[in-house]
Design an enzyme around this catalytic site. Structure first.
Site, short mmCIF file in Angstrom:
data_model
loop_
_atom_site.label_atom_id
_atom_site.label_comp_id
_atom_site.label_asym_id
_atom_site.label_seq_id
_atom_site.Cartn_x
_atom_site.Cartn_y
_atom_site.Cartn_z
N ASP A 1 0.85 -1.19 0.00
CA ASP A 1 0.00 0.00 0.00
C ASP A 1 0.89 1.24 0.00
OD1 ASP A 1 0.73 -1.02 2.52
OD2 ASP A 1 -1.02 -0.19 3.52
N GLU A 58 12.73 1.29 7.24
CA GLU A 58 11.68 0.47 6.66
C GLU A 58 11.93 0.11 5.20
OE1 GLU A 58 6.81 0.80 6.25
OE2 GLU A 58 8.03 2.61 6.24
#
Length: 542
Positions: A307, A491
């Protein structure tokens, strides 16, 4: 690395399963879990639409200091009074979510392995501290870090790879048991242990987690989790028996013209995501589309974990054209193939040959259908399949490596995929997620730890060792260089321009970071020469 001594596998597993069974006698609703968007109504909507907090996830994660009904009543009484300030009202009635490990400081004199070993306890959460929208869990677990204060489903598999390298078998056991608990109490593994994630899951990595645990404790442990894996599989396959030519899709299952059954991502709520409420409302307004239709596609993409990415866009460029539920993803169906094969193995171990044959047959049918519908002969590549249009999407992504990871592909398929990976996806910092630059975080120029691992292992399965080694070397070097420069593991990474940070998406790049730590540590454990080479290069650069 030092390993710990634990209770016997059989006793601990039986104890947990007994606890989980007793817990399932109480429905989840009996726990009176807090649902912020539903219970706060207008107050929730106004806090999000007025951007009281820069991050839309902050308010859903806040803990009410009184019952939601009392707070909402107070809001209705005060909102029209002179001098009413919404932020002040919220701060007086809610405890803001913690900022975990705000005092943690990296010591860059440590090797990156030592750094990760220090991070495990920092990222570990204990049961009993659950409040607000958090769904309580019975055991300790590892969170990704940063704004992600809860477990995440598919993240946790890649985190477990690092825990395995660290000898943290007990923590792996705890996390597997937590996910088993969620299956038994909610009927599936949610996106994360927040009530606002209950309407969707994430890529089904539970069977792979069980295999990590079995590597540590013996394959016999697999049978302890067969009932839970069946429940998860049933969640993904719900409604498959009701499909026909006139009604080809239901929730997560889709019937193809030849009668094959494959899966898609889905979410049961056609509403803005509570954790991204403002962003979803604005997108609906800007796109001019039916809001409920758009929200469904947005949420389905959130279930995918990607996403957002151009793989879900009909124009391969803009988020407003997202149509996730029209798409049969190649990676999802490869994961469910593995789930079916694992269920077959479990049944075989239990002496149930008929059940083993049934699951094995389903896996073979899925493999045949995926090779038929997702393989594009003209391009020699695996693509997602748009079942509404009846054609592949022709958007190249690293999802193409999943059939190779699970050895579903033929050698000619693997060779063609490897050739395209090397020609188009390979970059100085690893492999890029897609070839499109859209400003979305799951597109160029970003690389992500889970997809590096899947790609490297997929290529190794088909003896494309040189390319796998190159990707592993580029990725580990990128991770270590950023750590040496900043003291952080993050991340995602910009793998194209090594002078720039990764960007895109709905929030800043996060520090922590669970799956980055896990994949890096696992790669360095399997290939210690990668660390030695990177450290030597760093010395030469100085």
């Amino acid at each position: 690395m030092k390993r710990k001594v634990f209770l016997s596998t059989t006793f601990k597993s039986l104890l947990f399963l007994l606890f989980s069974f007793i817990y399932t006698l109480l429905p989840l609703q009996a726990q009176q879990l807090y649902q912020p968007a539903e219970q706060l109504g207008e107050l929730f909507e106004q806090v999000q639409l007025q951007s009281v907090f820069p991050d839309s996830k902050t308010f859903p994660d806040a803990t009410p200091l009184a019952s939601p009904d009392e707070i909402l009543q107070a809001y209705q009484q005060q909102k029209d009074q002179p001098g009413f300030d919404l932020r002040t009202f919220v701060m007086n009635n809610f405890e803001m979510p913690p900022q975990p490990a705000a005092d943690f400081r990296s010591d860059t004199s440590l090797t990156v392995i030592q750094h990760i070993e220090q991070l495990w306890p920092v990222l570990t959460r204990q049961p009993g501290n659950d409040a607000g929208s958090l769904i309580p869990l019975p055991n300790a677990y590892v969170v990704p870090g940063g704004r992600f204060r809860e477990i995440y489903y598919w993240d946790s598999f890649f985190t477990m790879l690092g825990l395995q390298a660290s000898g943290e078998t007990e923590l792996i056991q705890n996390m597997v048991d937590n996910f088993t608990h969620l299956i038994n109490t909610t009927g599936h593994i949610p996106n994360g242990n927040r009530t606002y994630y209950l309407s969707r899951s994430q890529p089904p990595f539970y069977a792979l987690m069980l295999r990590v645990l079995a590597q540590q404790k013996g394959k016999e442990i697999l049978t302890n989790y067969a009932p839970a894996l069946k429940k998860e599989y049933d969640f993904w396959m719900e409604g498959a028996n009701t499909l026909n030519a006139a009604n080809p899709a239901h929730r997560r299952v889709v019937r193809l013209p030849d009668g094959s059954i494959l899966n898609r991502y889905w979410d049961d709520k056609p509403e803005p995501r509570p954790e991204s409420y403002l962003e979803d409302v604005h997108l609906a307004q800007e796109s001019g589309r039916n809001p409920e239709e758009l929200y469904r596609h947005i949420r389905a993409a959130a279930e995918s974990g990607w996403d957002f990415s151009s793989r879900w866009f009909s124009d391969a460029n803009s988020l407003g054209t997202i149509h996730t539920t029209d798409i049969i993803p190649v990676d999802l169906n490869a994961l469910l193939f593995h789930t079916e094969m694992t269920l077959a193995q479990m049944a075989e171990m239990q002496g149930n040959k008929a059940e083993a044959k049934r699951y094995e047959q389903r896996a073979k049918e899925r493999q045949k259908a995926l090779l038929k519908y997702a393989w594009n002969e003209a391009d020699d590549f695996f693509y997602d399949y748009d079942f509404v249009k009846g054609t592949t999407t022709n958007i190249p992504t690293l999802a193409a490596v999943f059939p190779l990871y699970f050895c579903m592909a033929k050698r000619k398929h693997a060779s063609a995929v490897a050739q395209k990976i090397e020609a188009d996806f390979l970059k100085p910092g690893g492999v890029v997620t897609t070839l499109n630059r859209t400003g979305q975080q799951w597109d160029s120029p970003n690389g992500w730890a889970p997809l590096q691992w899947m790609t490297i292992q997929a290529l190794r399965n088909y003896k494309h060792t040189r390319l796998a080694d190159t990707i592993a070397r580029n990725w580990t070097r990128r991770n270590i260089e950023v750590y040496q420069a900043t003291g952080k593991l993050v991340e995602k990474y910009n793998v194209e321009d090594l002078t720039l940070e990764a960007g895109g998406g709905e929030y800043p790049n996060q520090d922590g970071f669970g799956w980055t730590n896990g994949v890096l540590l696992k790669l360095l454990t399997l290939h210690p020469e990668l660390l030695q080479t990177t450290e030597q290069e760093a010395v030469l650069q100085r």
